[in-house]
Enzyme design. Structure first.
Site, mmCIF file in Angstrom:
data_model
loop_
_atom_site.group_PDB
_atom_site.id
_atom_site.type_symbol
_atom_site.label_atom_id
_atom_site.label_comp_id
_atom_site.label_asym_id
_atom_site.label_seq_id
_atom_site.Cartn_x
_atom_site.Cartn_y
_atom_site.Cartn_z
ATOM 1 C CG ASP A 44 -39.253 10.904 -4.145
ATOM 2 O OD1 ASP A 44 -39.613 9.784 -4.526
ATOM 3 O OD2 ASP A 44 -39.699 11.450 -3.119
ATOM 4 C CE1 TYR A 87 -45.528 9.989 -0.924
ATOM 5 C CE2 TYR A 87 -44.271 10.240 1.110
ATOM 6 C CZ TYR A 87 -44.337 9.850 -0.220
ATOM 7 O OH TYR A 87 -43.227 9.348 -0.832
ATOM 8 C CG HIS A 109 -37.548 6.784 -7.537
ATOM 9 N ND1 HIS A 109 -38.327 7.645 -8.273
ATOM 10 C CD2 HIS A 109 -37.688 7.175 -6.245
ATOM 11 C CE1 HIS A 109 -38.925 8.513 -7.469
ATOM 12 N NE2 HIS A 109 -38.551 8.247 -6.233
#
Length: 458
Positions: free
Chosen positions: A241, A375, A432
């Site tokens: 990630d 982000y 993930h």
């Protein structure tokens, strides 16, 4: 954090002149070190500057080497009572009939989770679990940076471990690695690790930046300073990630310090003609473009497995990359088929205690908003336009491709950025959140990669 940049280039590749598509032969089990090759037996210098930064409103002090001090996770009756009062007042909208997790977290199952959280989940007990390993903090660039630091179990007998930093992503935390730590700290085949597992600033128990602009490059620099402060001149890195990008940036900034880079998510942000042609030809002529049958199985049909899945899964990313101040990902990012289930398949791979512990780390520290801001900071100028996206990585690299991760990156594509791939593993299962889902598989892959790197010195 998944690869929006890979999705971007999958629908609009830039034109790149003068490139020839190599014909690469792949063994059934994937490429080995001889197939991917080493770069002249040495590392190349990075063009990414380490620079400096300051992320606190407080004035920067003259002294730049504050001490490392122990840290304990704590709770109180007041904190637990406040949580219970909020859970008692929870208001939940009625679910759509047979909606599963297609619309997000199913409200019917959410009621069950809230009931468990309120009446059975023992936060005080989980705090003791968190304190099972030693925690520390140190101030770097104005931020109190939290990290777990574990010596190998054999340290008492004089057995030294290989320094290894583990880097998490969103919406996870350092706690994701707790079930993998014993597997890395135990000596096996004369190899054990000394593990450093930090919280990204703005996540968990690390301070959130108080000024704009903190991105993966800044996190990489902070963690390089942390390793330097701990006295490590050489070390290994592992990440998934956001952690995969931070670890990659660390290897780009100080390649002479990074002995090896192991990733379980490795999107290539700058697609080129090699990637485009292999994508067009790969389903019909896989061996011509260097795809294994496993690559074909994981990539195609490409539109369904990549474009449509990204459209379904990127709503959160657009929000957080634009208005982050305004979590069903442990379900759909573990297995996309979980959306069809009432409970989202959450308890197939995880326990509610583990999931709620991760939620509590965010909730008690008020860190969910700053974690989302990460982000926006990274997408301000376009993650794929930054200098690190155009800079190749030359340190020895190990890649673990889990079948249910958000995107599959074949070895051919990975080599466009990672020039010294020493191992590429098609993992038999997992998604993930690899460290939390399949700790044994990930730990074994890290070990085999490090063993290969260490063997080069003999």
């Amino acid at each position: 954090m998944h690869s929006l940049m890979s999705f971007r280039h999958s629908i609009g590749f830039p034109s790149t002149a003068g490139l020839k598509l190599p014909r690469v032969s792949m063994a059934a089990g994937g490429p080995n070190a001889s197939q991917v090759g080493r770069v002249g037996g040495q590392r190349k210098a990075s063009s990414i500057a380490k620079s400096d930064g300051w992320w606190s409103r407080d004035k920067r002090p003259a002294a730049n080497d504050p001490p490392i001090h122990p840290f304990m996770v704590e709770t109180s009756d007041e904190e637990i009572q406040d949580l219970h009062a909020r859970l008692d007042k929870a208001r939940i909208s009625p679910p759509l009939e047979d909606a599963g997790f297609h619309y997000g977290f199913n409200p019917e199952y959410l009621r069950k989770v809230i009931s468990y959280w309120r009446h059975q989940f023992d936060w005080a007990k989980q705090v003791n679990v968190l304190n099972r390993y030693p925690h520390f903090k140190t101030k770097i660039e104005g931020l109190n940076v939290h990290f777990v630091h574990c010596k190998p179990f054999a340290a008492a007998t004089g057995q030294l471990g290989k320094p290894l930093m583990l880097l998490h992503g969103w919406p996870g935390s350092f706690y994701e690695f707790y079930w993998m730590l014993p597997l890395l700290l135990t000596i096996q085949d004369d190899l054990a690790f000394e593990v450093i597992c930090p919280s990204i600033p703005g996540y968990g128990y690390s301070d959130a930046p108080e000024l704009e602009g903190f991105n993966t490059l800044d996190a990489a620099r902070v963690f390089l300073k942390l390793m330097e402060r701990l006295g490590y001149s050489e070390f290994y890195l592992q990440g998934g990630d956001w952690g995969s990008i931070i670890a990659t940036n660390m290897a780009q900034m100080k390649p002479d310090c990074v002995k090896g880079l192991h990733l379980n998510m490795f999107p290539v942000s700058n697609a080129n003609l090699v990637v485009l042609l292999s994508l067009l030809l790969g389903s019909h002529f896989p061996s011509l473009v260097g795809f294994s049958q496993e690559d074909v199985n994981r990539l195609y049909p490409y539109i369904q497995k990549n474009v449509f899945s990204m459209l379904r899964e990127t709503g959160y990313l657009h929000i957080q990359a634009t208005k982050p101040d305004t979590a069903e990902k442990f379900s759909s990012w573990t297995d996309p088929q979980n959306v069809h289930l009432l409970d989202g398949g959450l308890e197939r791979k995880f326990s509610l205690d583990d999931l709620l512990t991760i939620v509590m780390i965010y909730w008690t520290m008020g860190s969910i908003v700053p974690s989302m801001r990460f982000y926006k900071e990274n997408f301000k100028e376009g993650l794929w336009k930054r200098e690190d996206a155009r800079t190749s990585v030359y340190v020895p690299t190990g890649l673990a491709a889990f079948p249910e991760d958000l995107l599959h990156c074949p070895p051919l594509w990975a080599r466009q950025k990672y020039k010294n791939i020493m191992s590429y593993s098609y993992m038999p299962r997992g998604g993930h959140f690899a460290a939390l889902e399949e700790p044994q598989l990930l730990a074994d892959d890290i070990r085999q990669f490090v063993a290969k790197v260490e063997a080069l010195k003999k």
